[in-house]
Design an enzyme around this catalytic site. Structure first.
Site, PDB file in Angstrom:
ATOM      1  N   ASP A 118       0.848  -1.180   0.000  1.00 43.78           N
ATOM      2  CA  ASP A 118       0.000   0.000   0.000  1.00 43.78           C
ATOM      3  C   ASP A 118       0.896   1.246   0.000  1.00 43.78           C
ATOM      4  OD1 ASP A 118      -2.938   1.030   0.485  1.00 43.78           O
ATOM      5  OD2 ASP A 118      -1.768   2.018   2.047  1.00 43.78           O
ATOM      6  N   TYR A 227      -1.902  11.395   1.723  1.00 42.97           N
ATOM      7  CA  TYR A 227      -2.789  11.599   0.580  1.00 42.97           C
ATOM      8  C   TYR A 227      -2.836  13.068   0.182  1.00 42.97           C
ATOM      9  CZ  TYR A 227      -4.446   6.861   1.515  1.00 42.97           C
ATOM     10  OH  TYR A 227      -4.512   5.502   1.704  1.00 42.97           O
ATOM     11  N   HIS A 311      -6.949  -6.477  -0.835  1.00 42.63           N
ATOM     12  CA  HIS A 311      -5.899  -5.471  -0.710  1.00 42.63           C
ATOM     13  C   HIS A 311      -4.894  -5.812   0.385  1.00 42.63           C
ATOM     14  CE1 HIS A 311      -4.068  -1.517  -0.936  1.00 42.63           C
ATOM     15  NE2 HIS A 311      -4.187  -1.405   0.374  1.00 42.63           N
TER      16      HIS A 311
END
Length: 333
Positions: A118, A227, A311
């Site tokens: 990730d 982010y 994921h």
């Protein structure tokens, strides 16, 4: 308030320490040594993702140590016991990769095996490009190469992937995502795993409680700033690409948005032997992001799919992931 005592950490066959990262950030790590603790044991650094912490590698650390590696799993900056700077610019990619380089130096090494999942995988990709001589072998899990994401959001728009990435845009809202995730003692952090996993049984209540406890150390502004910093950098980089393609547009954008010194990103080929492991049931990242990647590598590149994993691949399919990792490391030892 953060409790920096390692006594709060999940118990297991690991020890804990701290190292200095970029700009003075203090980084916590867990580590395991191979039997006999040989001084020349190769170093493996494992980089976790959002909203995890070092413990997401609990199922890989013993396997790598048993195979002869000195295994180090840090809390990335902003997470758990590592420092959590307050500003968005404190989470720029140049600082994240410098943290990894400083970790390698902390252990008296010049090179390491780099493993990332990730967001840790995003950092691992960039580290392999920016610090090529420091990477012995590279293993990435469910994190697209930066060039593929740049294409998906820019030069070759992938509207399905843009839709899957809705949360990245929601995270740009100041403070609200932090408050939402913190509700009821960070209960929603547990939901992130349970509701997106292909195998929710990999995240029983006691596992989710550890993630909730880690999130409460600093709150989640630092992790969310990853982010925010990435979107800001991506916006500037996209602007630079537009100006390079249409030079006359630069003056217009400068007059409307103000001047920018950003340059279009370059993606050097990765020379280190590389393995990408991809859980095909990932709800946030499409399998198409893994296609046509061979041209991005100057050295060996292998891509392995796990059809029944989502994921959180190293936790949902730990046995397969460990086997693939160890076989790959042996092939290119």
């Amino acid at each position: 308030m953060s409790d920096r005592s390692t006594e709060s950490q999940p118990q297991g066959p690991w020890t804990h320490g701290f190292a200095d990262g970029a700009n003075g950030a203090r980084l916590h790590y867990a580590e395991m040594h191979p039997e006999g603790n040989p001084a020349d044991a190769p170093l493996a650094i494992l980089l976790h993702g959002f909203p995890e912490f070092w413990w997401s590698w609990r199922l890989q650390m013993p396997a790598l140590a048993a195979a002869g590696y000195r295994v180090v799993a840090p809390d990335l900056r902003g997470y758990n016991l590592s420092d959590a700077p307050q500003e968005i610019h404190d989470y720029g990619m140049d600082l994240l990769t410098e943290d990894v380089e400083r970790l390698i130096a902390h252990f008296g090494r010049q090179r390491a095996v780099i493993v990332g999942h990730d967001w840790g995988g995003v950092v691992a990709w960039q580290f392999a490009m920016d610090y090529a001589s420091s990477v012995e072998r590279l293993i990435v899990m469910n994190a697209p190469h930066p060039e593929r994401m740049a294409e998906a959001f820019g030069s070759k728009p992938n509207f399905r992937q843009i839709g899957r990435s809705w949360y990245m845009f929601v995270f740009q809202i100041p403070k609200l995502p932090e408050r939402w995730l913190a509700t009821n003692d960070y209960e929603r952090v547990g939901w992130v795993f349970r509701d997106t996993a292909a195998h929710p049984d990999a995240f029983p209540a006691e596992v989710m409680q550890e993630y909730r406890r880690a999130a409460a150390q600093h709150g989640l502004s630092g992790p969310l700033h990853y982010y925010r910093a990435a979107v800001r950098a991506g916006t500037q980089e996209s602007r630079a690409r537009l100006v390079a393609q249409f030079p006359g547009l630069g003056q217009v954008l400068d007059s409307v948005l103000g001047p920018s010194s950003a340059a279009a990103a370059e993606f050097p080929t990765i020379e280190a032997p590389t393995l990408l492991i991809w859980g095909e049931r990932d709800t946030a990242l499409g399998k198409e992001l893994t296609e046509g990647m061979d041209r991005l590598f100057g050295g060996p590149f292998e891509l392995m799919y796990l059809p029944d994993c989502g994921h959180w691949v190293q936790q949902e399919g730990a046995e397969d992931v460990n086997r693939l990792m160890l076989e790959f490391l042996e092939r290119y030892s």
